[in-house]
Design a protein around this motif. Sequence first.
Motif, PDB file in Angstrom:
ATOM      1  N   VAL A  48       0.842  -1.193   0.000  1.00  0.00           N
ATOM      2  CA  VAL A  48       0.000   0.000   0.000  1.00  0.00           C
ATOM      3  C   VAL A  48       0.878   1.244   0.000  1.00  0.00           C
ATOM      4  O   VAL A  48       0.663   2.172  -0.790  1.00  0.00           O
ATOM      5  N   LYS A  49       1.891   1.273   0.874  1.00  0.00           N
ATOM      6  CA  LYS A  49       2.795   2.427   0.941  1.00  0.00           C
ATOM      7  C   LYS A  49       3.469   2.656  -0.407  1.00  0.00           C
ATOM      8  O   LYS A  49       3.613   3.796  -0.849  1.00  0.00           O
ATOM      9  N   SER A  50       3.869   1.586  -1.045  1.00  0.00           N
ATOM     10  CA  SER A  50       4.511   1.695  -2.355  1.00  0.00           C
ATOM     11  C   SER A  50       3.544   2.288  -3.387  1.00  0.00           C
ATOM     12  O   SER A  50       3.918   3.178  -4.166  1.00  0.00           O
ATOM     13  N   HIS A  51       2.310   1.799  -3.393  1.00  0.00           N
ATOM     14  CA  HIS A  51       1.303   2.333  -4.307  1.00  0.00           C
ATOM     15  C   HIS A  51       1.057   3.820  -4.043  1.00  0.00           C
ATOM     16  O   HIS A  51       0.995   4.622  -4.976  1.00  0.00           O
ATOM     17  N   VAL A  52       0.904   4.181  -2.776  1.00  0.00           N
ATOM     18  CA  VAL A  52       0.638   5.580  -2.431  1.00  0.00           C
ATOM     19  C   VAL A  52       1.804   6.457  -2.894  1.00  0.00           C
ATOM     20  O   VAL A  52       1.599   7.524  -3.488  1.00  0.00           O
ATOM     21  N   HIS A  53       3.030   6.015  -2.656  1.00  0.00           N
ATOM     22  CA  HIS A  53       4.211   6.771  -3.088  1.00  0.00           C
ATOM     23  C   HIS A  53       4.220   6.937  -4.614  1.00  0.00           C
ATOM     24  O   HIS A  53       4.463   8.033  -5.126  1.00  0.00           O
ATOM     25  N   THR A  54       3.912   5.866  -5.322  1.00  0.00           N
ATOM     26  CA  THR A  54       3.868   5.919  -6.790  1.00  0.00           C
ATOM     27  C   THR A  54       2.772   6.873  -7.262  1.00  0.00           C
ATOM     28  O   THR A  54       2.976   7.656  -8.202  1.00  0.00           O
ATOM     29  N   ILE A  55       1.616   6.829  -6.607  1.00  0.00           N
ATOM     30  CA  ILE A  55       0.510   7.725  -6.954  1.00  0.00           C
ATOM     31  C   ILE A  55       0.937   9.180  -6.757  1.00  0.00           C
ATOM     32  O   ILE A  55       0.701  10.029  -7.624  1.00  0.00           O
ATOM     33  N   PHE A  56       1.558   9.470  -5.611  1.00  0.00           N
ATOM     34  CA  PHE A  56       2.029  10.833  -5.348  1.00  0.00           C
ATOM     35  C   PHE A  56       2.963  11.290  -6.471  1.00  0.00           C
ATOM     36  O   PHE A  56       2.843  12.414  -6.959  1.00  0.00           O
ATOM     37  N   ASN A  57       3.890  10.427  -6.876  1.00  0.00           N
ATOM     38  CA  ASN A  57       4.837  10.789  -7.931  1.00  0.00           C
ATOM     39  C   ASN A  57       4.135  10.998  -9.271  1.00  0.00           C
ATOM     40  O   ASN A  57       4.415  11.968  -9.975  1.00  0.00           O
ATOM     41  N   LYS A  58       3.232  10.092  -9.628  1.00  0.00           N
ATOM     42  CA  LYS A  58       2.528  10.198 -10.906  1.00  0.00           C
ATOM     43  C   LYS A  58       1.703  11.479 -10.999  1.00  0.00           C
ATOM     44  O   LYS A  58       1.604  12.087 -12.061  1.00  0.00           O
ATOM     45  N   LEU A  59       1.078  11.849  -9.884  1.00  0.00           N
ATOM     46  CA  LEU A  59       0.183  13.006  -9.883  1.00  0.00           C
ATOM     47  C   LEU A  59       0.867  14.294  -9.451  1.00  0.00           C
ATOM     48  O   LEU A  59       0.248  15.353  -9.428  1.00  0.00           O
ATOM     49  N   ASN A  60       2.138  14.183  -9.084  1.00  0.00           N
ATOM     50  CA  ASN A  60       2.907  15.337  -8.604  1.00  0.00           C
ATOM     51  C   ASN A  60       2.207  16.007  -7.411  1.00  0.00           C
ATOM     52  O   ASN A  60       2.011  17.220  -7.390  1.00  0.00           O
ATOM     53  N   ILE A  61       1.813  15.178  -6.460  1.00  0.00           N
ATOM     54  CA  ILE A  61       1.206  15.673  -5.230  1.00  0.00           C
ATOM     55  C   ILE A  61       2.036  15.196  -4.045  1.00  0.00           C
ATOM     56  O   ILE A  61       2.881  14.311  -4.188  1.00  0.00           O
ATOM     57  N   SER A  62       1.771  15.769  -2.869  1.00  0.00           N
ATOM     58  CA  SER A  62       2.652  15.463  -1.743  1.00  0.00           C
ATOM     59  C   SER A  62       1.960  14.972  -0.481  1.00  0.00           C
ATOM     60  O   SER A  62       2.637  14.642   0.477  1.00  0.00           O
ATOM     61  N   ASP A  63       0.624  14.911  -0.481  1.00  0.00           N
ATOM     62  CA  ASP A  63      -0.011  14.414   0.736  1.00  0.00           C
ATOM     63  C   ASP A  63      -1.368  13.778   0.446  1.00  0.00           C
ATOM     64  O   ASP A  63      -1.899  13.865  -0.654  1.00  0.00           O
ATOM     65  N   ARG A  64      -1.894  13.118   1.468  1.00  0.00           N
ATOM     66  CA  ARG A  64      -3.140  12.369   1.339  1.00  0.00           C
ATOM     67  C   ARG A  64      -4.334  13.295   1.084  1.00  0.00           C
ATOM     68  O   ARG A  64      -5.292  12.904   0.423  1.00  0.00           O
ATOM     69  N   GLU A  65      -4.268  14.500   1.607  1.00  0.00           N
ATOM     70  CA  GLU A  65      -5.365  15.448   1.375  1.00  0.00           C
ATOM     71  C   GLU A  65      -5.470  15.781  -0.118  1.00  0.00           C
ATOM     72  O   GLU A  65      -6.571  15.789  -0.682  1.00  0.00           O
ATOM     73  N   GLU A  66      -4.343  16.048  -0.742  1.00  0.00           N
ATOM     74  CA  GLU A  66      -4.358  16.324  -2.186  1.00  0.00           C
ATOM     75  C   GLU A  66      -4.848  15.103  -2.960  1.00  0.00           C
ATOM     76  O   GLU A  66      -5.572  15.241  -3.950  1.00  0.00           O
ATOM     77  N   LEU A  67      -4.440  13.922  -2.511  1.00  0.00           N
ATOM     78  CA  LEU A  67      -4.886  12.699  -3.172  1.00  0.00           C
ATOM     79  C   LEU A  67      -6.401  12.534  -3.025  1.00  0.00           C
ATOM     80  O   LEU A  67      -7.081  12.158  -3.974  1.00  0.00           O
ATOM     81  N   ALA A  68      -6.919  12.841  -1.853  1.00  0.00           N
ATOM     82  CA  ALA A  68      -8.365  12.763  -1.632  1.00  0.00           C
ATOM     83  C   ALA A  68      -9.098  13.736  -2.561  1.00  0.00           C
ATOM     84  O   ALA A  68     -10.120  13.378  -3.166  1.00  0.00           O
ATOM     85  N   LEU A  69      -8.574  14.942  -2.692  1.00  0.00           N
ATOM     86  CA  LEU A  69      -9.187  15.924  -3.601  1.00  0.00           C
ATOM     87  C   LEU A  69      -9.158  15.420  -5.045  1.00  0.00           C
ATOM     88  O   LEU A  69     -10.134  15.560  -5.788  1.00  0.00           O
ATOM     89  N   TYR A  70      -8.046  14.841  -5.437  1.00  0.00           N
ATOM     90  CA  TYR A  70      -7.930  14.273  -6.782  1.00  0.00           C
ATOM     91  C   TYR A  70      -8.984  13.180  -6.977  1.00  0.00           C
ATOM     92  O   TYR A  70      -9.683  13.139  -7.987  1.00  0.00           O
ATOM     93  N   ALA A  71      -9.086  12.284  -5.998  1.00  0.00           N
ATOM     94  CA  ALA A  71     -10.029  11.163  -6.098  1.00  0.00           C
ATOM     95  C   ALA A  71     -11.467  11.656  -6.202  1.00  0.00           C
ATOM     96  O   ALA A  71     -12.253  11.132  -6.999  1.00  0.00           O
ATOM     97  N   ILE A  72     -11.805  12.660  -5.420  1.00  0.00           N
ATOM     98  CA  ILE A  72     -13.161  13.215  -5.465  1.00  0.00           C
ATOM     99  C   ILE A  72     -13.411  13.868  -6.820  1.00  0.00           C
ATOM    100  O   ILE A  72     -14.420  13.612  -7.476  1.00  0.00           O
ATOM    101  N   HIS A  73     -12.485  14.691  -7.254  1.00  0.00           N
ATOM    102  CA  HIS A  73     -12.656  15.422  -8.510  1.00  0.00           C
ATOM    103  C   HIS A  73     -12.732  14.491  -9.722  1.00  0.00           C
ATOM    104  O   HIS A  73     -13.456  14.757 -10.680  1.00  0.00           O
TER     105      HIS A  73
END
Length: 80
Positions: A48-73
């Motif tokens: 899971v940590k590896s996936h989250v790190h890869t997602i952050f890199n792919k989307l050029n984001i740095s935290d779970r809040e930004e990822l949540a916003l991306y997922a919602i949008h």
Amino acid sequence: IMHQFASGPVADTQSPLSRRQREIAALVAHGYKNSEIAEKLSISEMTVKSHVHTIFNKLNISDREELALYAIHHQLYSPA
């Protein structure tokens, strides 16, 4: 950062994320911790940590809040 979300929803075929990464992004948006995601998906917490790190890199984001916003949008998240 918010300019990334201005273009509207992205269809799955256009998403830079794999199906598993979209699934994890949705669970992050729901507020699950890595350990809870691991249990829910029957994978290790390190995976899971590896996936989250890869997602952050792919989307050029740095935290779970930004990822949540991306997922919602991008309609990866739907309220339970």
